[in-house]
Scaffold this active site. Structure first.
Site, short mmCIF file in Angstrom:
data_model
loop_
_atom_site.label_atom_id
_atom_site.label_comp_id
_atom_site.label_asym_id
_atom_site.label_seq_id
_atom_site.Cartn_x
_atom_site.Cartn_y
_atom_site.Cartn_z
CG HIS A 8 14.08 21.49 32.76
ND1 HIS A 8 13.66 20.99 33.97
CD2 HIS A 8 13.00 21.45 31.93
CE1 HIS A 8 12.38 20.65 33.87
NE2 HIS A 8 11.96 20.93 32.64
CD GLU A 284 9.80 22.56 28.42
OE1 GLU A 284 10.04 21.35 28.51
OE2 GLU A 284 8.85 23.02 27.74
#
Length: 334
Positions: A8, A284
């Protein structure tokens, strides 16, 4: 090659956050959050935002490509109305596209969908088409609960979702199941709401005929699959009690799990329970946990280290690190 399927843009320039604050303030005052001009962000600002963070970590940890999407907790689908969400998603996705243009060997785009509570998911189709057909994105993030922890929209097996799923099949793109921020005080966002969303989606898939209707539809359940691998016996038993096929036949042609599990025993359990064909490497990074584990001296989210230290053979590692990502994200060209 090592492909990280779950990254992200958590380090975006401050101008993006300022734009969002304007949107939120307008919505809180009863206005519209879709009337503001897009933030002005230079290429140099983008470079600065990733060079010392995502790119540095890629190099240090020996990974090659990250499937990159907007900050998940920032999607905030419960804020404002559908127009607000459309404007916010467009700005975020355009910024991801610019990162991928600047660093095509390091990032591939995954889009945020402009979901909004009570608004049919079909409303997301134009942005999905734009991101895939015009910007070259390879997948999307799908929020099973755009209310932010209230769960008032229909479950994923409801026909409410079918037009979006039909478009995903047509475009041949998968969706990563990913909730956003929690506005329910019972659920800590990253510690509870994320795992709730993962587990709830898995159970909705198990108890429905969704994959009979969409045999080529593909989902990635992140964070190691929530509670699913840990309670695999429970889910196998429930399927048996309901007269359903074995889970491998029922789900594993369509559902995959990532490796965002931040300790060795958790990764070992995932690898023991789930076939290697259904596991995609992910970290992540830079994401939910950013600190160093005092028990190991390494960062919690350095998940490559756990795969390298696991008992699986080299063939399985090749699938987890690269082969499965290429199979699931079939538009990925690297």
């Amino acid at each position: 090659m090592i492909i990280d399927c779950h990254g992200h843009y958590t380090t975006a320039p401050e101008e993006l956050n300022a734009y969002r604050r304007l949107q939120v303030s307008a919505c809180e005052c009863g206005g519209s959050g879709c009337l503001f001009p897009a933030p002005v962000i230079s290429d140099d600002q983008i470079r600065e935002s990733v060079e010392g963070k995502q790119l540095r970590i890629q190099r240090e940890r020996g990974t090659d490509l990250t499937l990159f999407s907007p900050r998940a907790i920032g999607m905030g689908h419960h804020v404002g109305d559908a127009k607000t969400s459309e404007a916010w998603s467009t700005v975020c996705n355009d910024l991801i596209h610019r990162v991928c243009q600047l660093y095509p060997e390091n990032f591939a785009g995954v889009c945020q969908l402009p979901q909004s509570p009570g608004v049919a998911p079909a409303n997301c189709i134009p942005e999905l088409e734009r991101c895939v057909n015009e910007l070259g994105f390879v997948g999307c993030n799908l929020n099973p609960d755009p209310t932010g922890g209230m769960w008032t929209d229909p479950p994923l097996f409801d026909r409410w979702w079918y037009p979006l799923f039909e478009k995903m099949v047509e475009l041949d793109v998968p969706a990563m199941i990913h909730v956003s921020g929690s506005c329910n005080p019972h659920f800590h966002a990253t510690g509870a709401h994320y795992i709730n969303g993962d587990t709830t989606a898995f159970m909705q898939f198990l108890t429905s005929g969704l994959f009979k209707d969409f045999p080529t539809l593909k989902f990635i359940i992140p964070h190691g699959g929530g509670a699913a691998p840990y309670h695999w016996g429970r889910y196998r038993g429930l399927a048996l009690d309901m007269g359903l096929p074995p889970l491998k036949e029922l789900l594993l042609n369509n559902v995959y799990f990532d490796t965002c599990v931040y300790h060795q025993p958790g990764i070992d359990l995932l690898l023991d329970v789930i076939p290697p064909e259904n596991i995609l490497f992910a970290s992540e990074t830079v994401g939910a946990v950013r600190s160093i584990d005092p028990e190991t001296g390494f960062f919690f989210d350095d998940t490559r280290r756990y795969i390298d230290a696991s008992r699986v053979d080299e063939e399985a590692k090749a699938k987890i690190f690269e082969g499965n990502a290429r199979k699931v994200y079939s538009r990925l060209k690297v």
